[in-house]
Design a protein around this motif. Structure first.
Motif, PDB file in Angstrom:
ATOM      1  N   LEU A  12      72.210  -2.706  72.395  1.00 24.07           N
ATOM      2  CA  LEU A  12      71.441  -3.172  73.548  1.00 24.07           C
ATOM      3  C   LEU A  12      71.211  -2.039  74.528  1.00 24.07           C
ATOM      4  N   LEU A  13      72.275  -1.270  74.756  1.00 20.32           N
ATOM      5  CA  LEU A  13      72.167  -0.195  75.734  1.00 20.32           C
ATOM      6  C   LEU A  13      71.189   0.869  75.264  1.00 20.32           C
ATOM      7  N   GLY A  46      72.925 -11.978  86.149  1.00 18.56           N
ATOM      8  CA  GLY A  46      73.463 -10.851  85.393  1.00 18.56           C
ATOM      9  C   GLY A  46      74.099  -9.826  86.307  1.00 18.56           C
ATOM     10  N   LEU A  47      73.408  -9.559  87.406  1.00 13.54           N
ATOM     11  CA  LEU A  47      73.913  -8.588  88.379  1.00 13.54           C
ATOM     12  C   LEU A  47      75.212  -9.091  89.000  1.00 13.54           C
ATOM     13  N   LEU A  48      75.209 -10.361  89.357  1.00 15.38           N
ATOM     14  CA  LEU A  48      76.411 -10.967  89.943  1.00 15.38           C
ATOM     15  C   LEU A  48      77.581 -10.870  88.965  1.00 15.38           C
ATOM     16  N   ALA A  49      77.319 -11.278  87.710  1.00 10.39           N
ATOM     17  CA  ALA A  49      78.389 -11.263  86.711  1.00 10.39           C
ATOM     18  C   ALA A  49      78.873  -9.838  86.467  1.00 10.39           C
ATOM     19  N   ALA A  81      85.729 -12.299  80.190  1.00  5.76           N
ATOM     20  CA  ALA A  81      84.712 -13.060  80.923  1.00  5.76           C
ATOM     21  C   ALA A  81      83.323 -12.641  80.468  1.00  5.76           C
ATOM     22  N   LYS A  82      83.147 -11.326  80.302  1.00  2.75           N
ATOM     23  CA  LYS A  82      81.838 -10.818  79.871  1.00  2.75           C
ATOM     24  C   LYS A  82      81.469 -11.363  78.511  1.00  2.75           C
ATOM     25  N   SER A  83      82.426 -11.319  77.581  1.00  3.28           N
ATOM     26  CA  SER A  83      82.183 -11.849  76.237  1.00  3.28           C
ATOM     27  C   SER A  83      81.659 -13.267  76.292  1.00  3.28           C
ATOM     28  N   LEU A  84      82.314 -14.082  77.131  1.00  5.53           N
ATOM     29  CA  LEU A  84      81.964 -15.500  77.166  1.00  5.53           C
ATOM     30  C   LEU A  84      80.586 -15.718  77.792  1.00  5.53           C
ATOM     31  N   TRP A  87      70.199 -19.162  80.944  1.00  3.80           N
ATOM     32  CA  TRP A  87      71.562 -19.238  80.389  1.00  3.80           C
ATOM     33  C   TRP A  87      71.703 -18.260  79.224  1.00  3.80           C
ATOM     34  N   ILE A  88      70.654 -18.157  78.389  1.00  2.15           N
ATOM     35  CA  ILE A  88      70.722 -17.260  77.244  1.00  2.15           C
ATOM     36  C   ILE A  88      70.608 -15.801  77.676  1.00  2.15           C
ATOM     37  N   GLN A  89      69.705 -15.510  78.605  1.00  2.00           N
ATOM     38  CA  GLN A  89      69.364 -14.118  78.904  1.00  2.00           C
ATOM     39  C   GLN A  89      70.303 -13.445  79.905  1.00  2.00           C
ATOM     40  N   THR A  90      71.081 -14.229  80.632  1.00  2.00           N
ATOM     41  CA  THR A  90      71.955 -13.623  81.640  1.00  2.00           C
ATOM     42  C   THR A  90      72.920 -12.608  81.028  1.00  2.00           C
ATOM     43  N   GLY A  91      73.446 -12.926  79.849  1.00  2.00           N
ATOM     44  CA  GLY A  91      74.393 -12.019  79.203  1.00  2.00           C
ATOM     45  C   GLY A  91      73.776 -10.665  78.940  1.00  2.00           C
ATOM     46  N   PHE A  92      72.539 -10.680  78.461  1.00  2.00           N
ATOM     47  CA  PHE A  92      71.819  -9.428  78.216  1.00  2.00           C
ATOM     48  C   PHE A  92      71.713  -8.613  79.502  1.00  2.00           C
ATOM     49  N   ALA A  93      71.242  -9.271  80.577  1.00  2.00           N
ATOM     50  CA  ALA A  93      71.095  -8.580  81.860  1.00  2.00           C
ATOM     51  C   ALA A  93      72.436  -8.017  82.314  1.00  2.00           C
ATOM     52  N   MET A  94      73.479  -8.819  82.148  1.00  2.00           N
ATOM     53  CA  MET A  94      74.806  -8.401  82.600  1.00  2.00           C
ATOM     54  C   MET A  94      75.288  -7.144  81.878  1.00  2.00           C
ATOM     55  N   VAL A  95      75.107  -7.127  80.543  1.00  2.00           N
ATOM     56  CA  VAL A  95      75.602  -5.981  79.770  1.00  2.00           C
ATOM     57  C   VAL A  95      74.905  -4.686  80.204  1.00  2.00           C
TER      58      VAL A  95
END
Lengths: 384, 335
Positions: free
Chosen positions: A378-379, B128-131, B144-147, B212-220
């Motif tokens: 992803l990165l 994503g930014l918040l997480a 937490a990130k994984s989940l 819900w699906i895309q937040t993880g992507f933004a977070m990573v």
């Protein structure tokens, strides 16, 4: 932030609590599906899944034993037993019961009720009953008894058995599962090879027009695959492969290539120049450099893309609808079957939840096992 | 033939074919056409090296050309023509576009798509930014990130089932089994609502699924960017007496602005193509239509290739600013 004196502990607590809330919010919906897949239809319908851990009050329709088990005691015909089966259910407590569907809680436990067809019945709180009648009790099945009972939490694997083994044509996902697998594996492996060679050429070979090609690939990354549906369906029909696995494999390969080339090229460019120059000096050809040096070194990038492509092809619905599934439905995949179930069995949550969970379990396993590579990909893959 | 066997054969054939093609074409190039011996050895090697990149690129270019470049042109052509009964087609100019612009469903889809474009990238990036910011500060942050990242692996169809259960409604009096209605009734709602049939809000409920699906992507992505913010700038701000919020909004945010834009545009592209969620949850009923589903309707239900292609071109048109921007960035980076 954490180094500000005095504020630290309060702020840290706030952070912990916020993260717990956030994670809870994100996991809760999936957990609901997971828990529901282990509950019976009655349980799902009578209480929210979040109460699955606690005893619930349910309305059940049960029957006494069949009349052919009746015995004669002192001139009375008697059927005795337990409504919850021969074993009984020690932790279940009946709070009210009835003999008519119009008034299902007419009687308290231990009370006696007259049956419409004659005879009296007494039901105890633990489910044991005694049915007495002056005349012989007739009929094939015992009379119905409606009970309101507090039922302890109970989980079952029966839904999975239905979905994977015993279910009828529309419920059984075993075939769709293997069809999905059949689509996914070749569609994951083939683009990797094609892309790896192209990425090497774009990263380490000098030729005119290279920059233009890279730009074109970056452009193709975002072309919506919706545009490809009709033109390619026409092509597939004209060259005679029509709808089927071959078409789906080829379509997935084509759609996956831009990301594959982009990811792999970005990674290969980062391989130290010395390694490749040295090999050239030692007389290695480009083909040897690629297979012996670049390919093994690029393993992390290959793994990243493989995961992406696997998740994407496994979860895909659109390509399967257009290129794979013909009118016979022999080649249906899980996503398509679940969409169909959503239409025809909208209320049967035990079937829906279980089949959805079967379908998402494989990607989830891949996800948790190979998360490291996914993050790395992803990165590297988000166009910077 | 059994599909599994066919699959294995295809893998063997595909992989073998690829390797064989590259291996044999290289041998032919080096030993037959331009052999590295004889009196023209230097010239031969040079020529072989000019051709070799194209050998490596050929399969990929063929596939890309056929599966992505050609369809763009062909769809444009189809959008300007009309199928005639009995095969063949006729050029009709902009008729298809005109017909499409005259349909209420199209405007509904366009309006909804713009709503999606506003809400989903903003929502996903913000969460994503918040997480990212919160999980970077705690010991169990990786778990937490994984989940939070997990929905990334779930298909849109799977997510549709998951959220349909959340939005489920039962008749009045019965126990609510959908979380949303259970909460709604608990806090005094009169009776359970069919959330997916209330226009406007139902679109929002569908968007929540994608957020819900895309937040993880933004977070990573954003979490990696936040780690890249130089410590000195933050320390300097602390010394100057900035509070945590000032540090975040005034120091960190400006430094990761580039990454935020990347995340935003990437999610924008996902949104423009969103199909499965709407298809599985409402199928465009109750005013939730979006362009991709409108197009699918036209192509495969109404069998109207002209209008279907025209709406596909609208999606392409909406994507192209991002496409051009990406290409320009990529070219600038290579220089």
């Amino acid at each position: 932030m954490s180094s500000i004196a005095g504020q630290k502990s309060a702020l840290t607590w706030a952070v912990h609590i916020s993260v717990v809330l956030l994670v809870g919010l994100w996991v809760f919906p999936t957990l609901g599906l997971f828990v529901s897949s282990f509950r019976t239809a009655d349980q799902i319908g009578s209480s929210g899944w979040w109460r699955a851990m606690f005893p619930t009050e349910q309305n059940l329709t049960l029957r006494t034993a069949a009349p052919d088990t009746q015995v004669q005691i002192d001139g009375l015909y008697v059927i005795e037993g337990n409504l919850f089966g021969t074993e009984g259910n020690k932790s279940t407590a009946i709070s009210a019961w009835g003999t008519s569907s119009r008034d299902i809680s007419a009687y308290q436990p231990d009370e006696q009720a007259a049956l419409r067809k004659g005879g009296q019945i007494t039901v105890q709180a633990d489910g044991s009953y005694r049915l007495e009648s002056d005349a012989e009790i007739s009929g094939k099945r015992g009379p119905r008894v409606f009970v309101t009972a507090v039922v302890p939490p109970e989980f079952t694997l029966k839904n999975y058995e239905t979905i994977l083994i015993s279910g009828g044509a529309t419920d059984n996902m075993a075939k769709a599962f293997f069809n999905t697998l059949t689509v996914t594996i070749p569609a994951t492996i083939i683009p990797i090879l094609i892309a790896a060679f192209a990425a090497y050429a774009l990263a380490w070979m000098e030729f005119p027009g290279r920059a233009l090609l890279i730009a074109a690939i970056v452009g193709l990354l975002v072309v919506p695959l919706q545009l490809a549906l009709i033109p390619l369906l026409k092509v597939h029909n004209e060259i005679g492969i029509g709808k089927g696995y071959l078409g789906a494999w080829m379509a997935h390969t084509g759609f996956g290539l831009p990301l594959a080339i982009y990811l792999l090229r970005n990674y290969m460019v980062g391989i130290p120049r010395d390694i490749i120059e040295n090999a050239r000096v030692d007389g290695a050809t480009d083909f040897q450099i690629f297979t012996r040096i670049v390919l093994p070194l690029s393993f992390p990038a290959l793994a990243s893309f493989a995961i992406f492509q696997f998740l994407w092809t496994w979860n895909d619905l659109l390509v399967a609808l257009v290129f794979l599934i013909d009118s016979t439905g022999e080649t249906t995949v899980m996503t398509k079957q679940i969409v169909e179930m959503l239409g025809t069995r909208g209320g049967n949550w035990e079937i829906l939840a279980t089949s959805a969970f079967v379908s998402i379990s494989v990607p989830l396993i891949v996800f948790f096992a190979m998360q490291k590579y996914l993050v790395r990909g992803l990165l590297a893959g988000s166009v910077k | 033939m059994h599909p599994a066997l066919q699959g294995i054969l295809t893998i063997a054939f595909g992989v073998g074919g690829c390797v064989g093609y590259f291996y044999i074409s290289n041998i032919i190039l080096d030993h037959l056409i331009f052999p590295a011996r004889g009196k023209h050895i230097a010239r031969n090697i040079r020529r072989a090296n000019i051709i070799r990149p194209w050998l490596f690129l050929l399969p990929a270019m063929l596939a890309l050309g056929l599966y992505l470049a050609y369809p763009v042109v062909e769809t444009l052509r189809l959008s300007l023509t009309e199928r005639l009964p009995g095969g063949g087609s006729a050029f009709v100019g902009l008729d298809n576009y005109q017909q499409m612009l005259g349909e209420d469903k199209f405007w509904e889809a366009l309006k909804n798509n713009f709503l999606w474009l506003l809400v989903v990238p903003a929502g996903s990036t913000a969460f994503g930014l918040l997480a990212a910011q919160l999980t970077d500060r705690i010991a169990w942050g990786n778990v937490a990130k994984s989940l939070i990242f997990m929905p990334m692996a779930i298909s849109f169809v799977g997510a549709a089932v998951i959220w349909k259960l959340v939005y489920d409604a039962r008749p009045p009096g019965a126990e609510q089994i959908g979380v949303l209605n259970a909460i709604y009734v608990y806090f005094g709602g009169s009776e359970a609502q069919q959330w997916l049939t209330i226009p406007f809000w139902n679109s929002i409920f569908l968007m929540i699924v994608l957020i819900w699906i895309q937040t993880g992507f933004a977070m990573v992505i954003l979490s990696a960017a936040l780690r890249g913010v130089p410590e000195e700038t933050i320390e300097a701000a602390i010394v100057d007496g900035a509070n945590p919020f000032q540090i975040f909004f005034r120091i960190k945010m400006p430094q990761i602005m580039g990454t935020i834009v990347v995340v935003w545009t990437t999610i924008t592209i996902v949104v423009l193509k969103v199909f499965d969620i709407v298809f599985a949850m409402t199928n465009g009923q109750w005013e939730t239509q979006v362009l991709a589903n409108y197009m699918f309707d036209k192509l495969f239900r109404a069998n109207d290739w002209g209008v279907g292609s025209a709406s596909a071109m609208v999606i392409m048109l909406l994507v192209s600013p991002i496409l051009i921007w990406n290409v320009r960035n990529a070219r600038r980076e290579m220089r």
